[in-house]
Enzyme design. Structure first.
Site, PDB file in Angstrom:
ATOM      1  N   LYS A  41       0.751  -1.142  -0.093  1.00 13.84           N
ATOM      2  CA  LYS A  41      -0.092   0.013  -0.085  1.00 13.84           C
ATOM      3  C   LYS A  41       0.963   1.227   0.082  1.00 13.84           C
ATOM      4  O   LYS A  41       2.037   1.320   0.703  1.00 13.84           O
ATOM      5  CB  LYS A  41      -1.034  -0.219   1.162  1.00 13.84           C
ATOM      6  CG  LYS A  41      -1.683   0.988   1.148  1.00 13.84           C
ATOM      7  CD  LYS A  41      -2.816   0.947   2.461  1.00 13.84           C
ATOM      8  CE  LYS A  41      -3.985   2.131   2.570  1.00 13.84           C
ATOM      9  NZ  LYS A  41      -4.938   1.938   3.692  1.00 13.84           N
ATOM     10  N   SER A  45      -9.824   2.031   2.698  1.00 13.14           N
ATOM     11  CA  SER A  45      -9.084   2.413   1.914  1.00 13.14           C
ATOM     12  C   SER A  45      -7.924   1.634   1.194  1.00 13.14           C
ATOM     13  O   SER A  45      -7.380   2.083   0.106  1.00 13.14           O
ATOM     14  CB  SER A  45      -8.256   3.424   2.553  1.00 13.14           C
ATOM     15  OG  SER A  45      -7.343   3.046   3.534  1.00 13.14           O
ATOM     16  N   SER A  80     -10.204  -0.355   7.239  1.00 11.62           N
ATOM     17  CA  SER A  80      -9.651  -0.302   5.724  1.00 11.62           C
ATOM     18  C   SER A  80      -8.660  -1.242   5.259  1.00 11.62           C
ATOM     19  O   SER A  80      -8.606  -1.198   4.043  1.00 11.62           O
ATOM     20  CB  SER A  80      -8.475   0.868   5.755  1.00 11.62           C
ATOM     21  OG  SER A  80      -9.243   2.225   5.767  1.00 11.62           O
TER      22      SER A  80
END
Lengths: 486, 96
Positions: A81, A156, A180
């Site tokens: 990420k 997210s 997330s």
């Protein structure tokens, strides 16, 4: 069967039988990315040259019988990420303000993975600064759900979940502040773990809300997930909030035995606001666990209905303080103005997206003189009550189970104009972060062709039980074998 | 906007070092107002005798040996700076 349909340990075995090489693994990743990532949009940038060079150097190690090659993650491609700093590989948090940020050091999780000789394929798309539940807040591009390209992948960590679902990498790392990791894992039909607060070092994770943030793995199976977590967890002197508690061998405890296990199912998790289909799917999953010898009771988390406003006050307050560092002086994209004050303002106004500004405004307000006690402190007190709800239930129950998200993946654009509806999507994941406990999302079936996630919540630092239950359920069902047609 | 005035929104924006047009003040003000209204749901709960949680685990005073460690060399610390001079971060004029 494709190479990345295998579990990590099986890919590892293929490496040792010389049926595949580290280069084959890297090429498999890039080939699949070339095939589908134009549609999915999971990656913000690739690190092809370094990945290929590393694969070559690992081939030599493998040929020489180097001891490091016995590690399961040796040569394994991974996606990271884009809020986890990677030395020499741009890290933008999907924000324009960090468009050119070239980290000079690695996050602790990257040091650990690199030490085990994983191969970083590239950086994964996300909501800007991890603020969002749909990935529509990336300032670069949307991520699309591999099961239905007209729908969101969740957020997210949308890129981290979509890339695993799309078969681009065998595993990825995400971060979870209010859901997330778990919510995108649920929407994309993969396994996502939010460890106990303090289980994994946050050093090098660009801070959103420091009292809630945790890094965790996203994988295809529970066993793979358990394996990755036990390799990245542990005390770190560079993160004083990391816990000085031994990391268990989670994988060795995946016995499949859940006889006599006590499950609490909060009525708030199967009530109003949760879609009928999701409720039914989760009830089916409870029947499976029952058939394996577990027992469940309906219980209550009475303060969970206050979790969303509590979370938005606390996380936005922390964010407004954490994001003060982005001022165009030490790093990032500066808007040059004649005075320092105007430079700060223009840098931040042009560099941050709409959602980030909205949360900075809320947080700044909640912390400002005259409002601090009524909003920020009030929320911190309610947090105590939410945490106590969990502590009370865990006196009697081994795990708490419910859905991960109230619905399946929604359409792109469906909720963008209404922040409060968007925030309500995290209603089942947020209480877990506020209490600091661990929770996993595992696939538990499809509704109208879209995946549903089963959320299993455990006691502080009892990831072992969470994994054991998730694994027993997974092995008794076939849901984890379903894959999107891309 | 019932709960927060336009001037308050401007003040918060200034504290947050954000520059908004009149139209944006309206936009963010309206949403801030809605979120504050939503947050006021918490007033339903009596928290008179409840302690505030700032950290979910019972951790306090995490100490370590005060040993010198290698730190980032100056050129690397400056590597991402938009502007620099003589080994230091360069900023626009502070006094207006």
């Amino acid at each position: 069967m494709k190479l990345f349909d295998h579990q990590l340990k099986d890919i590892h075995e293929l490496l040792h039988k010389k049926e595949v090489s580290p280069t084959d693994l890297v090429e498999e990743s890039y080939k699949r990315i070339a095939e589908v990532d134009d549609k999915v949009g999971a990656f913000l940038r690739l690190d092809e040259e370094n990945a290929r060079n590393k694969a070559k150097s690992l081939e030599e190690k493998l040929a020489n019988g180097n001891a490091s090659a016995s590690e399961i993650l040796f040569g394994m491609p991974v996606g990271i990420k884009d809020n986890i700093v990677t030395k020499g590989l741009l890290t933008t948090c999907a924000s324009q303000i960090l468009a050119n940020f070239d980290p000079q050091h690695n996050a602790t999780v990257m040091e650990k993975l690199n030490g085990l000789n994983t191969i970083t394929i590239g950086k994964l798309n996300m909501d800007e600064f991890a603020m969002g539940s749909s990935n529509e807040n990336s300032s670069y591009k949307n991520v699309k759900n591999p099961w239905d390209l007209s729908r969101v992948p969740g957020g997210s960590s949308g890129g981290s979940a979509a890339t695993v679902a799309a078969g681009e990498v065998p595993f990825s790392l995400g971060s979870d502040t209010g859901g997330s990791i778990r919510q995108p894992a649920a929407f994309c039909g993969v396994v996502g773990m939010k460890p106990t607060y303090g289980r994994v070092s946050r050093f090098g994770l660009v801070a959103f809300a420091s009292s809630l943030d945790q890094i965790g793995p996203i994988t295809r199976t529970v066993e793979d997930n358990a394996y990755v977590l036990q390799k990245i967890a542990g005390k770190d002197v560079l993160d004083s909030t990391s816990a000085n508690i031994d990391v268990a061998d989670y994988v060795s405890q995946l016995s499949g035995d859940v006889k006599g296990l006590k499950i609490g199912v909060p009525k708030e998790y199967l009530g109003e606001g949760v879609s009928e289909e999701v409720r039914e799917t989760v009830k089916e999953a409870l029947k499976v666990l029952e058939s394996l010898g577990a027992e469940w009771d309906e219980v209550s988390l009475p303060h969970s209905k206050y979790a969303v406003p509590t979370y938005y006050l606390l996380s936005s307050s922390e964010a407004s303080a954490n994001l003060a560092r982005f001022d165009g002086i030490r790093y990032g994209v500066r808007q040059e103005e004649p005075s320092l004050g105007e430079t700060y303002k223009q840098t931040r106004t042009k560099g941050f997206g709409d959602e980030v500004k909205r949360r900075i405004m809320l947080g700044t307000f909640a912390l400002s003189s005259g409002f601090y006690d009524a909003y920020y402190k009030k929320a911190q007190k309610v947090r105590t009550l939410i945490k106590q709800d969990f502590e009370d239930l865990f006196l009697k129950y081994d795990v708490i189970i419910g859905p991960t998200a109230p619905t399946t993946a929604f359409k792109i654009g469906e909720n963008v104009d209404d922040p409060l509806t968007m925030y309500a999507n995290d209603i089942l994941t947020i209480p877990v972060n506020l209490a600091g406990v661990p929770a996993i999302s595992v696939p538990c079936g499809l509704v109208n062709g879209l995946p549903v996630g089963l959320q299993i919540i455990g006691k502080h630092f009892d990831e072992s039980t969470v994994y054991k239950v998730a694994h027993a359920y997974e092995q008794a069902t076939e849901h984890h074998k379903l894959k999107p047609n891309l | 906007m019932d709960r927060i005035s336009k001037d308050q929104v401007k003040h918060v924006a200034h504290l947050a070092k954000l520059d908004f047009s009149e139209e944006e003040i309206e936009h963010y003000g309206y949403q801030l107002d809605q979120m504050i209204h939503y947050a006021e749901k918490l007033n339903e709960i009596d928290t008179e005798n409840v302690e505030a949680t700032s950290h979910v685990l019972d951790v306090r005073n995490v100490l370590r040996e005060d040993e010198a460690r290698e730190s980032l060399p100056r050129e690397k610390a400056l590597k991402n700076a938009p502007d620099q001079k003589d080994g230091q971060f360069k900023v626009p004029s502070v006094l207006e």
